[in-house]
Design a protein around this motif. Sequence first.
Motif, PDB file in Angstrom:
ATOM      1  N   VAL A 124       0.853  -1.201   0.000  1.00  0.00           N
ATOM      2  CA  VAL A 124       0.000   0.000   0.000  1.00  0.00           C
ATOM      3  C   VAL A 124       0.884   1.245   0.000  1.00  0.00           C
ATOM      4  N   ARG A 125       0.603   2.166  -0.924  1.00  0.00           N
ATOM      5  CA  ARG A 125       1.256   3.481  -0.848  1.00  0.00           C
ATOM      6  C   ARG A 125       0.460   4.321   0.165  1.00  0.00           C
ATOM      7  N   HIS A 126       1.141   5.165   0.920  1.00  0.00           N
ATOM      8  CA  HIS A 126       0.481   6.003   1.939  1.00  0.00           C
ATOM      9  C   HIS A 126      -0.587   6.924   1.322  1.00  0.00           C
ATOM     10  N   GLY A 127      -1.435   7.490   2.192  1.00  0.00           N
ATOM     11  CA  GLY A 127      -2.452   8.444   1.771  1.00  0.00           C
ATOM     12  C   GLY A 127      -1.845   9.763   1.291  1.00  0.00           C
ATOM     13  N   TRP A 174       2.351  17.797   0.759  1.00  0.00           N
ATOM     14  CA  TRP A 174       3.324  18.063  -0.303  1.00  0.00           C
ATOM     15  C   TRP A 174       2.998  17.304  -1.582  1.00  0.00           C
ATOM     16  N   ASN A 175       2.342  16.144  -1.500  1.00  0.00           N
ATOM     17  CA  ASN A 175       1.864  15.505  -2.733  1.00  0.00           C
ATOM     18  C   ASN A 175       0.938  16.480  -3.460  1.00  0.00           C
ATOM     19  N   ALA A 176      -0.005  17.052  -2.704  1.00  0.00           N
ATOM     20  CA  ALA A 176      -0.999  17.939  -3.310  1.00  0.00           C
ATOM     21  C   ALA A 176      -0.354  19.222  -3.831  1.00  0.00           C
ATOM     22  N   ARG A 186       2.694  19.437  -5.045  1.00  0.00           N
ATOM     23  CA  ARG A 186       3.735  19.079  -6.012  1.00  0.00           C
ATOM     24  C   ARG A 186       5.134  19.368  -5.479  1.00  0.00           C
ATOM     25  N   ARG A 187       5.348  19.035  -4.200  1.00  0.00           N
ATOM     26  CA  ARG A 187       6.692  19.179  -3.625  1.00  0.00           C
ATOM     27  C   ARG A 187       7.294  17.801  -3.372  1.00  0.00           C
ATOM     28  N   ILE A 188       8.593  17.694  -3.600  1.00  0.00           N
ATOM     29  CA  ILE A 188       9.303  16.419  -3.485  1.00  0.00           C
ATOM     30  C   ILE A 188       9.578  16.118  -2.008  1.00  0.00           C
ATOM     31  N   GLN A 189       9.159  14.915  -1.570  1.00  0.00           N
ATOM     32  CA  GLN A 189       9.343  14.549  -0.159  1.00  0.00           C
ATOM     33  C   GLN A 189      10.596  13.704   0.043  1.00  0.00           C
ATOM     34  N   GLY A 190      10.673  12.550  -0.634  1.00  0.00           N
ATOM     35  CA  GLY A 190      11.785  11.636  -0.370  1.00  0.00           C
ATOM     36  C   GLY A 190      11.745  11.205   1.081  1.00  0.00           C
ATOM     37  N   GLN A 191      12.876  11.415   1.791  1.00  0.00           N
ATOM     38  CA  GLN A 191      12.893  11.032   3.208  1.00  0.00           C
ATOM     39  C   GLN A 191      12.543  12.219   4.106  1.00  0.00           C
ATOM     40  N   GLY A 234       6.702   9.710   8.666  1.00  0.00           N
ATOM     41  CA  GLY A 234       5.428  10.116   9.266  1.00  0.00           C
ATOM     42  C   GLY A 234       4.207   9.764   8.433  1.00  0.00           C
ATOM     43  N   ARG A 235       4.285   9.944   7.110  1.00  0.00           N
ATOM     44  CA  ARG A 235       3.094   9.757   6.273  1.00  0.00           C
ATOM     45  C   ARG A 235       2.705   8.279   6.157  1.00  0.00           C
ATOM     46  N   THR A 236       3.689   7.388   6.159  1.00  0.00           N
ATOM     47  CA  THR A 236       3.389   5.953   6.132  1.00  0.00           C
ATOM     48  C   THR A 236       2.972   5.484   7.521  1.00  0.00           C
ATOM     49  N   ARG A 270      11.512   2.928   3.565  1.00  0.00           N
ATOM     50  CA  ARG A 270      11.410   4.389   3.332  1.00  0.00           C
ATOM     51  C   ARG A 270      11.479   4.721   1.852  1.00  0.00           C
ATOM     52  N   GLU A 271      11.023   5.952   1.543  1.00  0.00           N
ATOM     53  CA  GLU A 271      11.107   6.448   0.168  1.00  0.00           C
ATOM     54  C   GLU A 271      12.576   6.648  -0.238  1.00  0.00           C
ATOM     55  N   LEU A 272      12.812   6.651  -1.557  1.00  0.00           N
ATOM     56  CA  LEU A 272      14.134   6.982  -2.090  1.00  0.00           C
ATOM     57  C   LEU A 272      14.640   8.278  -1.459  1.00  0.00           C
ATOM     58  N   ASP A 273      15.900   8.274  -1.044  1.00  0.00           N
ATOM     59  CA  ASP A 273      16.524   9.505  -0.559  1.00  0.00           C
ATOM     60  C   ASP A 273      16.793  10.396  -1.767  1.00  0.00           C
ATOM     61  N   MET A 274      16.093  11.513  -1.855  1.00  0.00           N
ATOM     62  CA  MET A 274      16.220  12.385  -3.029  1.00  0.00           C
ATOM     63  C   MET A 274      17.125  13.585  -2.776  1.00  0.00           C
ATOM     64  N   GLY A 275      18.020  13.439  -1.799  1.00  0.00           N
ATOM     65  CA  GLY A 275      19.126  14.363  -1.607  1.00  0.00           C
ATOM     66  C   GLY A 275      18.728  15.834  -1.645  1.00  0.00           C
ATOM     67  N   SER A 331       4.331   1.661   2.191  1.00  0.00           N
ATOM     68  CA  SER A 331       5.560   2.316   1.736  1.00  0.00           C
ATOM     69  C   SER A 331       5.201   3.465   0.779  1.00  0.00           C
ATOM     70  N   HIS A 332       6.051   3.708  -0.203  1.00  0.00           N
ATOM     71  CA  HIS A 332       6.018   4.950  -0.983  1.00  0.00           C
ATOM     72  C   HIS A 332       6.015   4.680  -2.482  1.00  0.00           C
ATOM     73  N   GLY A 333       5.756   5.750  -3.248  1.00  0.00           N
ATOM     74  CA  GLY A 333       5.612   5.610  -4.691  1.00  0.00           C
ATOM     75  C   GLY A 333       6.857   5.101  -5.399  1.00  0.00           C
ATOM     76  N   MET A 334       7.991   5.777  -5.207  1.00  0.00           N
ATOM     77  CA  MET A 334       9.222   5.343  -5.883  1.00  0.00           C
ATOM     78  C   MET A 334       9.649   3.973  -5.357  1.00  0.00           C
ATOM     79  N   ALA A 335       9.522   3.798  -4.060  1.00  0.00           N
ATOM     80  CA  ALA A 335      10.004   2.568  -3.418  1.00  0.00           C
ATOM     81  C   ALA A 335       9.189   1.355  -3.886  1.00  0.00           C
ATOM     82  N   ASP A 373      -1.399  10.337  -8.630  1.00  0.00           N
ATOM     83  CA  ASP A 373      -0.230   9.492  -8.845  1.00  0.00           C
ATOM     84  C   ASP A 373       1.000  10.303  -8.433  1.00  0.00           C
ATOM     85  N   GLU A 374       2.194   9.768  -8.734  1.00  0.00           N
ATOM     86  CA  GLU A 374       3.385  10.423  -8.204  1.00  0.00           C
ATOM     87  C   GLU A 374       3.703  11.752  -8.865  1.00  0.00           C
ATOM     88  N   LEU A 375       3.109  11.999 -10.041  1.00  0.00           N
ATOM     89  CA  LEU A 375       3.310  13.315 -10.657  1.00  0.00           C
ATOM     90  C   LEU A 375       2.143  14.237 -10.346  1.00  0.00           C
TER      91      LEU A 375
HETATM   92  O1  LIG Z   1       8.549  11.387  -1.982  1.00  0.00           O
HETATM   93  C1  LIG Z   1       7.701  11.864  -2.756  1.00  0.00           C
HETATM   94  O2  LIG Z   1       7.432  13.052  -2.864  1.00  0.00           O
HETATM   95  C2  LIG Z   1       6.958  10.911  -3.681  1.00  0.00           C
HETATM   96  C3  LIG Z   1       7.831  10.662  -4.887  1.00  0.00           C
HETATM   97  O3  LIG Z   1       7.259   9.764  -5.742  1.00  0.00           O
HETATM   98  O4  LIG Z   1       6.719   9.683  -3.037  1.00  0.00           O
HETATM   99  P1  LIG Z   1       5.621   9.426  -1.919  1.00  0.00           P
HETATM  100  O5  LIG Z   1       4.636  10.552  -1.969  1.00  0.00           O
HETATM  101  O6  LIG Z   1       4.972   8.146  -2.287  1.00  0.00           O
HETATM  102  O7  LIG Z   1       6.342   9.304  -0.614  1.00  0.00           O
END
Ligand SMILES: O=C(O)[C@@H](CO)OP(=O)(O)O
Length: 215
Positions: A7-10, A14-16, A18-23, A57-59, A81-86, A149-153, A211-213
């Motif tokens: 399951v991807r989290h709710g 920042w999803n709404a 359009r901000r990048i979360q990562g870890q 927190g979100r998961t 955890r989500e991909l570390d997006m540095g 977990s998360h979208g990229m993961a 979706d993730e975009l």
């Molecule tokens: O980290 C994020 O912003 C997105 C990237 O796809 O993933 P998620 O919302 O699933 O954590």
Amino acid sequence: MLQVYLVRHGETQWNAERRIQGQSDSPLTDKGEKQAWQVAERAKALGITHIISSDLGRTRRTAEIIADVCGCDIVFEPRLRELDMGVLERRHIDSLTEEEEGWRRQLVNGTDDGRIPDGESMQELSDRMHAALAACLQLPEGSRPLLVSHGMALGCLVSTILGLPAYAERRLRLRNCSISRIDYQHSPWLASGWVVETAGDVSHLDAPALDELQR
Ligand SMILES: O=C(O)[C@@H](CO)OP(=O)(O)O
């Protein structure tokens, strides 16, 4: 045959936006909380016995709602955890410069060490996700685990089970609170090991999810 639900989290703030979360992290929106309650009812109907969740927190919040409805304990697992997006974490997707877009594309352009500066490669993500999944094989007979977990993961996990390299372009849409199912099978005819039964199912949600975009 072990069935594992993913399951991807709710939806998060920042999803709404359009901000990048990562870890990095942001809280679930009201819609994200509602999605979590809806996926929780589905999980209960599926007879989930164990919940294993990324510790972000979100998961964590999504898993707590599912655990509440299913009556299960949660094990928090940092390898989910989500991909570390540095250096791109916390940034608006639309604000990236051409150079920054190039870093993001390095993740999926066919180089196995492509990464955002200070971040993680898709191969590193794949290795830790598969290690966390393999731990499910140690659960008692009859267990039916659900991983949060998360979208990229999760996208990387499902894509690599299908045989794609971790750094392949993503062709799989995983919306917030979608459910996927993978099974561990022994088959002389097809593949032995993990196979994908369903991916990205949102039929339990009563409203369109992002979706993730953020579409
Ligand atoms: O980290 C994020 O912003 C997105 C990237 O796809 O993933 P998620 O919302 O699933 O954590």
